[in-house]
Motif scaffolding. Structure first.
Motif, PDB file in Angstrom:
ATOM      1  N   PHE A   1     -28.833  20.956 -17.935  1.00  0.00           N
ATOM      2  CA  PHE A   1     -27.645  20.728 -19.213  1.00  0.00           C
ATOM      3  C   PHE A   1     -27.760  19.611 -19.955  1.00  0.00           C
ATOM      4  CE2 PHE A   1     -25.829  23.667 -15.912  1.00  0.00           C
ATOM      5  CZ  PHE A   1     -25.580  24.760 -16.527  1.00  0.00           C
ATOM      6  N   ASP A   2     -28.833  18.873 -19.917  1.00  0.00           N
ATOM      7  CA  ASP A   2     -29.018  17.616 -20.642  1.00  0.00           C
ATOM      8  C   ASP A   2     -29.471  18.021 -22.099  1.00  0.00           C
ATOM      9  OD1 ASP A   2     -31.416  18.530 -19.501  1.00  0.00           O
ATOM     10  OD2 ASP A   2     -32.386  16.731 -20.189  1.00  0.00           O
ATOM     11  N   ALA A   3     -30.163  19.208 -22.089  1.00  0.00           N
ATOM     12  CA  ALA A   3     -30.832  19.460 -23.395  1.00  0.00           C
ATOM     13  C   ALA A   3     -31.053  21.034 -23.454  1.00  0.00           C
ATOM     14  CB  ALA A   3     -32.099  18.808 -23.747  1.00  0.00           C
ATOM     15  N   GLU A   4     -31.195  21.634 -24.697  1.00  0.00           N
ATOM     16  CA  GLU A   4     -31.225  23.032 -24.609  1.00  0.00           C
ATOM     17  C   GLU A   4     -32.953  23.300 -24.876  1.00  0.00           C
ATOM     18  OE1 GLU A   4     -28.957  25.253 -27.706  1.00  0.00           O
ATOM     19  OE2 GLU A   4     -27.049  24.019 -27.303  1.00  0.00           O
ATOM     20  N   ARG A   5     -33.517  24.312 -24.195  1.00  0.00           N
ATOM     21  CA  ARG A   5     -34.907  24.704 -24.265  1.00  0.00           C
ATOM     22  C   ARG A   5     -35.125  25.953 -24.359  1.00  0.00           C
ATOM     23  NH1 ARG A   5     -33.677  20.613 -20.521  1.00  0.00           N
ATOM     24  NH2 ARG A   5     -34.994  18.438 -21.007  1.00  0.00           N
ATOM     25  N   LEU A   6     -35.554  26.359 -25.507  1.00  0.00           N
ATOM     26  CA  LEU A   6     -35.585  27.735 -25.773  1.00  0.00           C
ATOM     27  C   LEU A   6     -36.899  28.555 -24.804  1.00  0.00           C
ATOM     28  CD1 LEU A   6     -34.701  28.118 -29.434  1.00  0.00           C
ATOM     29  CD2 LEU A   6     -33.295  28.636 -27.505  1.00  0.00           C
ATOM     30  N   MET A   7     -37.145  29.778 -24.754  1.00  0.00           N
ATOM     31  CA  MET A   7     -38.029  30.305 -24.042  1.00  0.00           C
ATOM     32  C   MET A   7     -39.272  30.524 -25.080  1.00  0.00           C
ATOM     33  SD  MET A   7     -35.887  33.029 -21.927  1.00  0.00           S
ATOM     34  CE  MET A   7     -37.161  33.263 -20.624  1.00  0.00           C
TER      35      MET A   7
ATOM     36  N   GLY B   1     -22.547  23.502 -25.082  1.00  0.00           N
ATOM     37  CA  GLY B   1     -23.218  23.848 -23.926  1.00  0.00           C
ATOM     38  C   GLY B   1     -23.923  22.742 -23.077  1.00  0.00           C
ATOM     39  N   THR B   2     -24.492  21.551 -23.934  1.00  0.00           N
ATOM     40  CA  THR B   2     -24.934  20.690 -23.148  1.00  0.00           C
ATOM     41  C   THR B   2     -24.074  19.543 -22.612  1.00  0.00           C
ATOM     42  OG1 THR B   2     -25.307  19.601 -25.335  1.00  0.00           O
ATOM     43  CG2 THR B   2     -27.007  20.770 -24.405  1.00  0.00           C
ATOM     44  N   HIS B   3     -24.369  18.910 -21.627  1.00  0.00           N
ATOM     45  CA  HIS B   3     -23.501  17.796 -21.173  1.00  0.00           C
ATOM     46  C   HIS B   3     -23.136  16.709 -22.469  1.00  0.00           C
ATOM     47  CE1 HIS B   3     -21.975  14.422 -18.644  1.00  0.00           C
ATOM     48  NE2 HIS B   3     -21.660  15.353 -17.821  1.00  0.00           N
ATOM     49  N   SER B   4     -21.899  16.356 -22.451  1.00  0.00           N
ATOM     50  CA  SER B   4     -21.624  15.504 -23.647  1.00  0.00           C
ATOM     51  C   SER B   4     -20.360  14.530 -23.318  1.00  0.00           C
ATOM     52  CB  SER B   4     -21.407  16.227 -25.056  1.00  0.00           C
ATOM     53  OG  SER B   4     -20.094  17.084 -24.502  1.00  0.00           O
ATOM     54  N   ASP B   5     -20.098  13.619 -24.187  1.00  0.00           N
ATOM     55  CA  ASP B   5     -18.765  12.755 -23.903  1.00  0.00           C
ATOM     56  C   ASP B   5     -17.771  13.729 -23.636  1.00  0.00           C
ATOM     57  OD1 ASP B   5     -20.471  10.715 -23.997  1.00  0.00           O
ATOM     58  OD2 ASP B   5     -19.706   9.968 -26.055  1.00  0.00           O
TER      59      ASP B   5
ATOM     60  N   ARG C   1     -17.238  27.045 -18.773  1.00  0.00           N
ATOM     61  CA  ARG C   1     -18.617  27.513 -19.037  1.00  0.00           C
ATOM     62  C   ARG C   1     -19.251  27.687 -17.431  1.00  0.00           C
ATOM     63  NH1 ARG C   1     -20.011  27.352 -24.086  1.00  0.00           N
ATOM     64  NH2 ARG C   1     -22.175  27.937 -23.440  1.00  0.00           N
ATOM     65  N   ARG C   2     -20.175  28.513 -17.584  1.00  0.00           N
ATOM     66  CA  ARG C   2     -20.790  28.639 -16.301  1.00  0.00           C
ATOM     67  C   ARG C   2     -22.258  29.126 -16.450  1.00  0.00           C
ATOM     68  NH1 ARG C   2     -21.102  27.262 -10.981  1.00  0.00           N
ATOM     69  NH2 ARG C   2     -22.003  28.706  -9.602  1.00  0.00           N
ATOM     70  N   GLY C   3     -23.076  28.208 -16.023  1.00  0.00           N
ATOM     71  CA  GLY C   3     -24.476  28.595 -16.139  1.00  0.00           C
ATOM     72  C   GLY C   3     -24.965  28.463 -17.618  1.00  0.00           C
ATOM     73  N   GLY C   4     -24.204  27.716 -18.397  1.00  0.00           N
ATOM     74  CA  GLY C   4     -24.486  27.613 -19.960  1.00  0.00           C
ATOM     75  C   GLY C   4     -23.691  28.773 -20.821  1.00  0.00           C
ATOM     76  N   ALA C   5     -23.159  29.717 -20.340  1.00  0.00           N
ATOM     77  CA  ALA C   5     -22.231  30.574 -20.837  1.00  0.00           C
ATOM     78  C   ALA C   5     -20.865  30.263 -20.689  1.00  0.00           C
ATOM     79  CB  ALA C   5     -22.499  32.163 -20.221  1.00  0.00           C
TER      80      ALA C   5
ATOM     81  N   ILE D   1     -19.182  41.254  -4.210  1.00  0.00           N
ATOM     82  CA  ILE D   1     -18.796  39.787  -3.372  1.00  0.00           C
ATOM     83  C   ILE D   1     -18.801  38.663  -4.114  1.00  0.00           C
ATOM     84  CG2 ILE D   1     -19.253  38.799  -1.239  1.00  0.00           C
ATOM     85  CD1 ILE D   1     -18.129  41.437  -0.830  1.00  0.00           C
ATOM     86  N   LEU D   2     -19.847  38.518  -4.862  1.00  0.00           N
ATOM     87  CA  LEU D   2     -19.919  37.388  -5.755  1.00  0.00           C
ATOM     88  C   LEU D   2     -20.918  37.743  -6.853  1.00  0.00           C
ATOM     89  CD1 LEU D   2     -21.587  35.081  -2.911  1.00  0.00           C
ATOM     90  CD2 LEU D   2     -19.302  34.757  -3.932  1.00  0.00           C
ATOM     91  N   ASP D   3     -20.701  36.754  -8.007  1.00  0.00           N
ATOM     92  CA  ASP D   3     -21.399  36.891  -9.157  1.00  0.00           C
ATOM     93  C   ASP D   3     -21.513  35.517 -10.096  1.00  0.00           C
ATOM     94  OD1 ASP D   3     -19.249  36.822 -11.295  1.00  0.00           O
ATOM     95  OD2 ASP D   3     -18.524  38.548 -10.239  1.00  0.00           O
ATOM     96  N   SER D   4     -22.626  35.491 -10.988  1.00  0.00           N
ATOM     97  CA  SER D   4     -22.908  34.345 -11.561  1.00  0.00           C
ATOM     98  C   SER D   4     -23.805  34.489 -12.786  1.00  0.00           C
ATOM     99  CB  SER D   4     -23.020  33.102 -10.816  1.00  0.00           C
ATOM    100  OG  SER D   4     -23.096  32.075 -11.740  1.00  0.00           O
ATOM    101  N   ILE D   5     -24.214  33.410 -13.577  1.00  0.00           N
ATOM    102  CA  ILE D   5     -25.111  33.788 -14.611  1.00  0.00           C
ATOM    103  C   ILE D   5     -25.873  32.716 -14.918  1.00  0.00           C
ATOM    104  CG2 ILE D   5     -23.185  32.798 -16.076  1.00  0.00           C
ATOM    105  CD1 ILE D   5     -24.002  35.145 -18.194  1.00  0.00           C
ATOM    106  N   LEU D   6     -26.789  32.757 -15.535  1.00  0.00           N
ATOM    107  CA  LEU D   6     -27.565  31.440 -16.009  1.00  0.00           C
ATOM    108  C   LEU D   6     -27.981  31.850 -17.503  1.00  0.00           C
ATOM    109  CD1 LEU D   6     -28.812  28.773 -15.709  1.00  0.00           C
ATOM    110  CD2 LEU D   6     -30.872  29.844 -15.021  1.00  0.00           C
ATOM    111  N   ARG D   7     -27.853  30.927 -18.924  1.00  0.00           N
ATOM    112  CA  ARG D   7     -28.482  31.160 -19.907  1.00  0.00           C
ATOM    113  C   ARG D   7     -29.852  30.513 -20.024  1.00  0.00           C
ATOM    114  NH1 ARG D   7     -24.058  31.477 -24.315  1.00  0.00           N
ATOM    115  NH2 ARG D   7     -24.071  33.591 -23.404  1.00  0.00           N
ATOM    116  N   ALA D   8     -30.848  31.202 -20.409  1.00  0.00           N
ATOM    117  CA  ALA D   8     -32.274  30.737 -20.070  1.00  0.00           C
ATOM    118  C   ALA D   8     -32.567  29.443 -20.768  1.00  0.00           C
ATOM    119  CB  ALA D   8     -33.006  31.782 -20.648  1.00  0.00           C
TER     120      ALA D   8
END
Length: 660
Positions: free
Chosen positions: A575-581, A244-248, A171-175, A562-569
């Motif tokens: 990544f401890d929890a999901e927080r919707l907008m 998507g969240t950090h887990s065991d 995964r990267r940035g939540g995606a 040159i570079l790219d990346s992403i963040l899922r809002a």
């Protein structure tokens, strides 16, 4: 000739080598792992008594593959006075515990590596000194073993290694990093649990030949993917896709090295990667952390390579030629590895300990002309720039004492009105731009730091499946490296009228004026934005571009990624929890891009593209806020980036002082 094709002359063994096949090495739980052991041979063909230092590599890609294992590792090192062990991982190849293989998420990987190292160290033909080599998944196994600190492990060369499944590998940035989906078919196709199951084999064969169709039919559903024919691999797919969240799961040792460097063996290590490898960020971070914590010598090598180019031996990556000095291949790679292990396993005084800590390639400085086409690229992608030739971007090797480079100045380039990128901060009280992210028409991946998106090709008439290896039957349908940022018919996800990405209404572009002098950017890049959306959840992507001016060879200019990346809002706060907008609310976000070293030439522009999709590199956000991978519909998101005095959105570039 083997079914994998002829071997380069420089890999042929110069001395006699004898192989003991499928030596079953016991693990602590009683399972046995199949291992081929290569040793120098006497004139009568018997194994030389030794003792010899040992080189170990552990692989999920078939220990008998000549191109990947036998010639460059087994025969090469045995011909130079080493015993070599090449081992099938648990549940792979001829090893036991079939069905208990979980791709890169194997809980026993570290223990299996420890037990193998110590078994090898105890053999009468061994000096007790073991070195490990590995690329990609084999590098995962090397790191896993080193985290257990087996006493017999004395040195390592770790190439293209991920250190966190959640941060980049899966995964990267939540995606989800979608290269993991086709990668699973490589492992499913030769999974030992389905060797005698024609129906399962046929299902995997279909899936491997129709990867693109499956990507277009997402969301995936458990039991309905072609990978269901190998249940343990389909289960892992849904961990990658849903979690998507950090887990065991993500915290298991083999998927999270980065929090455990204190327990890593204090042994001499080389970390190698490329600026277009998907694990650049992690390899450079691992070097920096080990160099800071350990007393043993640590070295870093970074070339202008993608995930495979260092070993391939060419100067071209994607559509771009970096010059003759960029080409390594196994001849150079193995001479470097041999020198490293001769120093630490044989005590040869060859000066390897005095090599500079960092050898890195700064891209750029070429004249931007097109060199003649080469079969390595244009034969796969038949249109666009590569069909006419390769961009001469050039570059140079340099030596440094540490990473990151302390002289790099963290320089903010601000998003400004008129699509400008400037070192002057905005002063206006308002400034923003908006775009619509339509999940049904995502922005295509036009070159990237990814592993190849592999897909099986149909077998030619009359050719048996036994003649070609699984890897030998696969081709990629994305550019893993740099390319011109224009859609075209042969690139997956493109559509008529095949625009430049800068022309798409769902890509917002900010660029500098033509540079009066060249600007070198070397180090980690971060994009700090103030954003809002009409949706409960959406993605924000960032792509750094080196824009060449128009020329006779490239009349529209050349826009080189040159570079790219992403963040899922929903993961903007971690990544401890999901927080919707909350729709319409402005939020600060940071998109972390990998490090690079690129010289933006005089007359070029530095460009930052902001969008909300990059497919198939990452899965497409449906914008609904539903659980990851379980959405029932999609909606369009009206997304906005703000750039005013109160919301100074910017990209932080590590700029090297002139003349550095």
């Amino acid at each position: 000739m083997s079914k994998w094709g002829p071997m380069p002359a420089d890999l042929q063994a110069a001395r006699r080598v004898v192989v003991s096949r499928n030596v079953m090495i016991p693990m602590r739980d009683g399972k046995r792992l199949a291992t081929d052991i290569y040793r120098p041979a006497l004139e009568n063909g018997d194994p030389a008594p030794g003792p010899f230092p040992v080189i170990l590599t552990r692989t999920s890609y078939d220990k008998s593959n000549p191109a990947m294992q036998v010639e460059p590792v087994g025969n090469f090192f045995a011909a130079h006075g080493y015993a070599v062990a090449i081992q099938d991982l648990r549940g792979r190849g001829e090893s036991e515990d079939v069905g208990n293989y979980h791709h890169v998420a194997n809980p026993e990987e570290g223990n299996d590596g420890y037990d193998t190292v110590e078994w090898l160290a105890r053999q009468p033909w061994s000096t007790g000194r073991v070195g490990m080599v590995g690329t990609s998944h084999s590098a995962v196994c090397t790191n896993a073993a080193a985290l257990k600190s087996p006493p017999g492990l004395k040195a390592a060369w770790i190439d293209s290694a991920p250190t966190s499944g959640l941060d980049w590998q899966c995964r990267r940035g939540g995606a989800m990093a979608m290269q993991m989906f086709p990668a699973l078919f490589v492992h499913a196709h030769d999974a030992p649990e389905i060797r005698n199951d024609p129906a399962a084999m046929a299902r995997i064969e279909w899936g491997g030949r129709h990867v693109r169709n499956q990507l277009l039919s997402m969301p995936f559903k458990p039991g309905q993917t072609a990978l269901a024919a190998v249940p343990n691999l389909e289960r892992i797919l849904f961990h990658y896709y849903y979690d998507g969240t950090h887990s065991d799961f993500w915290a298991m040792e083999t998927l999270e090295n980065k929090t455990r460097w204190d327990q890593f063996a204090d042994i001499p290590c080389v970390l190698s990667t490329g600026w277009y490898d998907l694990f650049t960020e992690e390899a450079t971070q691992q070097f920096a952390e080990l160099a800071r914590r350990k007393t043993s010598p640590m070295k870093l090598v970074v070339g202008p390579w993608n995930h495979t180019a260092m070993r391939g031996g060419g100067s071209v990556v994607g559509e771009v030629d970096f010059g003759a000095s960029a080409a390594w291949g196994y001849a150079k790679y193995n001479s470097e590895r041999l020198r490293w292990f001769d120093r630490w396993l044989k005590d040869v005084d060859n000066g390897a300990q005095d090599d500079p800590p960092v050898r890195m390639f700064t891209m750029g400085g070429g004249d931007g002309s097109l060199s003649p086409p080469k079969s390595s690229g244009a034969g796969v992608f038949g249109s666009g720039i590569a069909a006419k030739g390769y961009l001469n971007h050039g570059g140079r090797w340099r030596e440094e004492q540490q990473w990151p480079l302390p002289e790099a100045v963290q320089t903010p380039f601000y998003l400004r009105e008129g699509n400008r990128l400037s070192t002057e901060a905005p002063k206006a009280r308002s400034g923003a731009t908006t775009w619509t992210h339509d999940p049904e028409h995502p922005v295509p991946t036009l070159g990237a730091s990814v592993a190849p998106f592999l897909e099986f090709v149909p077998l030619p008439k009359g050719i048996s499946p036994d003649y070609l290896s699984t890897r030998g039957r696969m081709t990629t349908f994305t550019y893993d490296g740099p390319m011109h940022q224009r859609e075209r018919p042969d690139i997956f996800g493109s559509a008529e009228p095949y625009p430049m990405l800068s022309e798409r209404s769902d890509v917002v572009v900010f660029e500098t004026e033509p540079l009066a002098e060249a600007v070198e950017v070397t180090g980690q890049v971060r994009v700090k934005l103030w954003v809002s959306s009409s949706a409960l959840d959406t993605d924000f992507t960032a792509r750094l571009i080196d824009v060449y001016p128009p020329s006779a060879d490239v009349p529209e200019g050349y826009h080189m990624n040159i570079l790219d990346s992403i963040l899922r809002a929903r993961f903007r706060d971690g990544f401890d929890a999901e927080r919707l907008m909350e729709p319409g609310t402005i939020y600060p976000i940071t998109i972390v891009l990998p490090p690079t070293s690129n010289l933006f030439g005089r007359g070029h522009r530095i460009r930052l593209d902001i969008a909300s999709s990059n497919f198939p590199q990452f899965d497409v956000n449906p914008n609904t806020g539903e659980p990851l991978g379980r959405h029932t519909h999609t909606v369009r998101a009206h997304n906005m980036v703000h750039f005013d005095a109160a919301h100074p959105s910017h990209v932080v570039l590590p700029v090297m002082p002139a003349g550095a």
